[in-house]
Design a protein around this motif. Structure first.
Motif, PDB file in Angstrom:
ATOM      1  N   VAL A 125       0.828  -1.214   0.000  1.00 26.16           N
ATOM      2  CA  VAL A 125       0.000   0.000   0.000  1.00 26.16           C
ATOM      3  C   VAL A 125       0.856   1.254   0.000  1.00 26.16           C
ATOM      4  CG1 VAL A 125      -1.882   1.222   1.162  1.00 26.16           C
ATOM      5  CG2 VAL A 125      -1.811  -1.269   1.190  1.00 26.16           C
ATOM      6  N   ASP A 126       1.976   1.241   0.698  1.00 25.68           N
ATOM      7  CA  ASP A 126       2.860   2.412   0.707  1.00 25.68           C
ATOM      8  C   ASP A 126       3.270   2.789  -0.709  1.00 25.68           C
ATOM      9  OD1 ASP A 126       3.124   3.120   3.420  1.00 25.68           O
ATOM     10  OD2 ASP A 126       4.455   1.431   3.776  1.00 25.68           O
ATOM     11  N   ARG A 127       3.669   1.801  -1.464  1.00 28.13           N
ATOM     12  CA  ARG A 127       4.110   2.089  -2.836  1.00 28.13           C
ATOM     13  C   ARG A 127       2.932   2.450  -3.729  1.00 28.13           C
ATOM     14  NH1 ARG A 127       9.016  -2.304  -3.223  1.00 28.13           N
ATOM     15  NH2 ARG A 127      10.727  -0.782  -3.256  1.00 28.13           N
ATOM     16  N   LEU A 128       1.793   1.829  -3.533  1.00 28.79           N
ATOM     17  CA  LEU A 128       0.620   2.180  -4.324  1.00 28.79           C
ATOM     18  C   LEU A 128       0.194   3.621  -4.071  1.00 28.79           C
ATOM     19  CD1 LEU A 128      -1.483  -1.097  -4.004  1.00 28.79           C
ATOM     20  CD2 LEU A 128      -0.450  -0.199  -6.100  1.00 28.79           C
ATOM     21  N   THR A 132       0.206   6.474  -6.933  1.00 27.35           N
ATOM     22  CA  THR A 132      -1.030   7.202  -7.234  1.00 27.35           C
ATOM     23  C   THR A 132      -0.818   8.703  -7.103  1.00 27.35           C
ATOM     24  OG1 THR A 132      -2.358   5.326  -6.472  1.00 27.35           O
ATOM     25  CG2 THR A 132      -3.455   7.458  -6.597  1.00 27.35           C
ATOM     26  N   LYS A 133      -0.116   9.125  -6.079  1.00 32.17           N
ATOM     27  CA  LYS A 133       0.110  10.556  -5.851  1.00 32.17           C
ATOM     28  C   LYS A 133       0.995  11.185  -6.927  1.00 32.17           C
ATOM     29  CE  LYS A 133       1.314  11.549  -1.612  1.00 32.17           C
ATOM     30  NZ  LYS A 133       1.943  11.365  -0.280  1.00 32.17           N
ATOM     31  N   SER A 134       1.897  10.393  -7.501  1.00 31.91           N
ATOM     32  CA  SER A 134       2.840  10.943  -8.475  1.00 31.91           C
ATOM     33  C   SER A 134       2.464  10.597  -9.918  1.00 31.91           C
ATOM     34  CB  SER A 134       4.253  10.419  -8.180  1.00 31.91           C
ATOM     35  OG  SER A 134       4.295   9.007  -8.233  1.00 31.91           O
ATOM     36  N   ALA A 135       1.281  10.033 -10.115  1.00 31.85           N
ATOM     37  CA  ALA A 135       0.892   9.529 -11.439  1.00 31.85           C
ATOM     38  C   ALA A 135       0.526  10.639 -12.413  1.00 31.85           C
ATOM     39  CB  ALA A 135      -0.301   8.579 -11.288  1.00 31.85           C
ATOM     40  N   THR A 136       0.797  10.388 -13.684  1.00 33.83           N
ATOM     41  CA  THR A 136       0.196  11.182 -14.752  1.00 33.83           C
ATOM     42  C   THR A 136      -1.263  10.736 -14.885  1.00 33.83           C
ATOM     43  OG1 THR A 136       0.719   9.557 -16.467  1.00 33.83           O
ATOM     44  CG2 THR A 136       2.420  11.202 -15.968  1.00 33.83           C
ATOM     45  N   PRO A 137      -2.089  11.491 -15.597  1.00 38.71           N
ATOM     46  CA  PRO A 137      -3.484  11.051 -15.765  1.00 38.71           C
ATOM     47  C   PRO A 137      -3.604   9.630 -16.316  1.00 38.71           C
ATOM     48  CG  PRO A 137      -3.274  13.332 -16.447  1.00 38.71           C
ATOM     49  CD  PRO A 137      -1.878  12.838 -16.157  1.00 38.71           C
ATOM     50  N   GLU A 138      -2.765   9.273 -17.274  1.00 34.07           N
ATOM     51  CA  GLU A 138      -2.831   7.933 -17.851  1.00 34.07           C
ATOM     52  C   GLU A 138      -2.383   6.880 -16.833  1.00 34.07           C
ATOM     53  OE1 GLU A 138      -3.901   5.121 -20.453  1.00 34.07           O
ATOM     54  OE2 GLU A 138      -4.171   7.284 -20.767  1.00 34.07           O
ATOM     55  N   GLN A 139      -1.308   7.171 -16.108  1.00 32.73           N
ATOM     56  CA  GLN A 139      -0.835   6.231 -15.091  1.00 32.73           C
ATOM     57  C   GLN A 139      -1.858   6.070 -13.964  1.00 32.73           C
ATOM     58  OE1 GLN A 139       2.822   8.301 -14.232  1.00 32.73           O
ATOM     59  NE2 GLN A 139       4.070   6.715 -15.199  1.00 32.73           N
ATOM     60  N   PHE A 140      -2.538   7.162 -13.623  1.00 33.69           N
ATOM     61  CA  PHE A 140      -3.526   7.108 -12.539  1.00 33.69           C
ATOM     62  C   PHE A 140      -4.611   6.079 -12.841  1.00 33.69           C
ATOM     63  CE2 PHE A 140      -7.332   8.406 -10.305  1.00 33.69           C
ATOM     64  CZ  PHE A 140      -6.864   8.706  -9.036  1.00 33.69           C
ATOM     65  N   ILE A 142      -4.328   3.422 -14.335  1.00 29.49           N
ATOM     66  CA  ILE A 142      -3.772   2.074 -14.207  1.00 29.49           C
ATOM     67  C   ILE A 142      -3.553   1.687 -12.752  1.00 29.49           C
ATOM     68  CG2 ILE A 142      -1.789   0.609 -14.782  1.00 29.49           C
ATOM     69  CD1 ILE A 142      -1.425   2.440 -17.302  1.00 29.49           C
ATOM     70  N   VAL A 143      -2.976   2.606 -11.953  1.00 30.51           N
ATOM     71  CA  VAL A 143      -2.561   2.233 -10.596  1.00 30.51           C
ATOM     72  C   VAL A 143      -3.646   2.448  -9.542  1.00 30.51           C
ATOM     73  CG1 VAL A 143      -0.123   2.625 -11.096  1.00 30.51           C
ATOM     74  CG2 VAL A 143      -1.484   4.483 -10.113  1.00 30.51           C
ATOM     75  N   PHE A 144      -4.578   3.382  -9.795  1.00 30.38           N
ATOM     76  CA  PHE A 144      -5.569   3.675  -8.748  1.00 30.38           C
ATOM     77  C   PHE A 144      -6.474   2.487  -8.418  1.00 30.38           C
ATOM     78  CE2 PHE A 144      -9.750   5.168  -7.343  1.00 30.38           C
ATOM     79  CZ  PHE A 144      -9.365   5.723  -6.119  1.00 30.38           C
ATOM     80  N   PRO A 145      -6.934   1.696  -9.393  1.00 28.50           N
ATOM     81  CA  PRO A 145      -7.765   0.541  -9.015  1.00 28.50           C
ATOM     82  C   PRO A 145      -7.080  -0.391  -8.023  1.00 28.50           C
ATOM     83  CG  PRO A 145      -7.963   0.958 -11.356  1.00 28.50           C
ATOM     84  CD  PRO A 145      -6.864   1.848 -10.862  1.00 28.50           C
ATOM     85  N   ALA A 148      -7.422   1.221  -4.679  1.00 31.39           N
ATOM     86  CA  ALA A 148      -8.808   1.176  -4.212  1.00 31.39           C
ATOM     87  C   ALA A 148      -9.151  -0.160  -3.563  1.00 31.39           C
ATOM     88  CB  ALA A 148      -9.756   1.450  -5.382  1.00 31.39           C
ATOM     89  N   ARG A 149      -8.436  -1.211  -3.931  1.00 29.01           N
ATOM     90  CA  ARG A 149      -8.681  -2.518  -3.314  1.00 29.01           C
ATOM     91  C   ARG A 149      -8.222  -2.554  -1.851  1.00 29.01           C
ATOM     92  NH1 ARG A 149      -7.697  -4.365  -8.687  1.00 29.01           N
ATOM     93  NH2 ARG A 149      -5.455  -4.512  -8.358  1.00 29.01           N
ATOM     94  N   HIS A 150      -7.416  -1.569  -1.476  1.00 31.10           N
ATOM     95  CA  HIS A 150      -6.963  -1.442  -0.081  1.00 31.10           C
ATOM     96  C   HIS A 150      -7.590  -0.183   0.536  1.00 31.10           C
ATOM     97  CE1 HIS A 150      -3.826  -4.515  -0.769  1.00 31.10           C
ATOM     98  NE2 HIS A 150      -3.678  -3.943  -1.948  1.00 31.10           N
ATOM     99  N   ARG A 151      -8.867   0.004   0.289  1.00 29.09           N
ATOM    100  CA  ARG A 151      -9.548   1.259   0.593  1.00 29.09           C
ATOM    101  C   ARG A 151      -9.298   1.766   2.009  1.00 29.09           C
ATOM    102  NH1 ARG A 151     -14.137   4.145  -1.052  1.00 29.09           N
ATOM    103  NH2 ARG A 151     -15.316   5.071   0.659  1.00 29.09           N
ATOM    104  N   THR A 152      -9.542   0.940   3.014  1.00 27.75           N
ATOM    105  CA  THR A 152      -9.453   1.405   4.404  1.00 27.75           C
ATOM    106  C   THR A 152      -8.039   1.852   4.750  1.00 27.75           C
ATOM    107  OG1 THR A 152     -11.243  -0.085   5.055  1.00 27.75           O
ATOM    108  CG2 THR A 152      -9.827   0.758   6.807  1.00 27.75           C
ATOM    109  N   GLU A 153      -7.073   1.027   4.414  1.00 23.51           N
ATOM    110  CA  GLU A 153      -5.680   1.361   4.723  1.00 23.51           C
ATOM    111  C   GLU A 153      -5.217   2.570   3.920  1.00 23.51           C
ATOM    112  OE1 GLU A 153      -1.361  -0.936   5.053  1.00 23.51           O
ATOM    113  OE2 GLU A 153      -3.159  -2.027   4.406  1.00 23.51           O
ATOM    114  N   ALA A 154      -5.637   2.654   2.667  1.00 22.41           N
ATOM    115  CA  ALA A 154      -5.224   3.767   1.813  1.00 22.41           C
ATOM    116  C   ALA A 154      -5.790   5.087   2.325  1.00 22.41           C
ATOM    117  CB  ALA A 154      -5.678   3.522   0.380  1.00 22.41           C
ATOM    118  N   ILE A 155      -7.065   5.091   2.724  1.00 24.67           N
ATOM    119  CA  ILE A 155      -7.681   6.320   3.239  1.00 24.67           C
ATOM    120  C   ILE A 155      -6.946   6.788   4.492  1.00 24.67           C
ATOM    121  CG2 ILE A 155      -9.747   7.246   4.362  1.00 24.67           C
ATOM    122  CD1 ILE A 155     -11.399   5.591   2.377  1.00 24.67           C
ATOM    123  N   ALA A 156      -6.648   5.854   5.396  1.00 23.88           N
ATOM    124  CA  ALA A 156      -5.942   6.223   6.622  1.00 23.88           C
ATOM    125  C   ALA A 156      -4.577   6.823   6.302  1.00 23.88           C
ATOM    126  CB  ALA A 156      -5.792   4.996   7.518  1.00 23.88           C
TER     127      ALA A 156
END
Length: 204
Positions: A125-128, A132-140, A142-145, A148-156
């Protein structure tokens, strides 16, 4: 046949050679190290070595060139190569993150790096979050889904980032700076500008 195999056939031929892997390791490294073999043969040799010799110290030098070849593969069949290199993903990931962030790279290579990383760091999750934070629109896209599978941890984690102090360590203001008069501040703001402690701006 292994060194000229189509992407779909490569894993079948490679797996058939596993019983002979000990006798193939050094010849495959020889193919990889000889640039006269061309990128396609060399890349297939590296993909075989990922299975036959994932812990070999020679991967330290090979990881950069292999990652560069990986992101130049046809995106329609790239998943075969992504899977083939899974055993050495840990040594490839730092290089791939560099490619992902390199603005001098072709956008197609950076997007394929995103595809690879979305597989290799799917549980990190750290790397995801970083990707996500450094992604271009196209990369976003690809990597955001994956994040999103780690929703709770990612939000925190993202909320902690938002509340974390910026860490700026600006030096004290110079005593030689003169105070700006209220008249000058008013003139600036009337021109739709703004004045703050350390900067001023105004539309030209």
């Amino acid at each position: 046949r292994l060194l000229t195999a189509e992407p779909e056939a490569f894993p079948v031929i490679r797996d058939a050679l596993v019983p002979h892997e000990m006798t193939l390791v050094n010849p495959m490294w020889g193919v990889w190290q000889d640039e006269s073999n061309g990128p396609e043969k060399r890349f297939r040799a590296a993909c075989a070595l990922a299975q036959f010799a994932a812990m070999d110290h020679r991967w330290e030098r090979a990881s950069g060139p292999v990652a560069s070849l990986l992101v130049r593969q046809n995106s329609l069949v790239a998943r075969h190569w992504i899977d083939a290199l899974q055993p050495v993903r840990d040594i490839l990931v730092p290089v791939l993150i560099g490619i992902y962030a390199d603005e001098q790279r072709e956008s197609a290579e950076r997007s394929l790096a995103a595809d690879v990383l979305s597989v290799y760091v799917k549980d990190d999750v750290d790397r995801l979050v970083f990707l996500t934070k450094s992604a271009t629109p196209e990369q976003f896209k690809i990597v955001f889904p994956g994040l999103a599978r780690h929703r709770t941890e990612a939000i925190a984690m993202l909320e902690r980032d938002l509340t974390r102090p910026s860490g700026w360590n600006d030096p004290p203001l110079s005593q030689r700076w003169k105070a700006v008069s209220q008249v000058e501040i008013d003139r600036l703001e009337n021109a739709l500008g703004m004045m703050r402690e350390r900067f001023a701006c105004c539309a030209a």
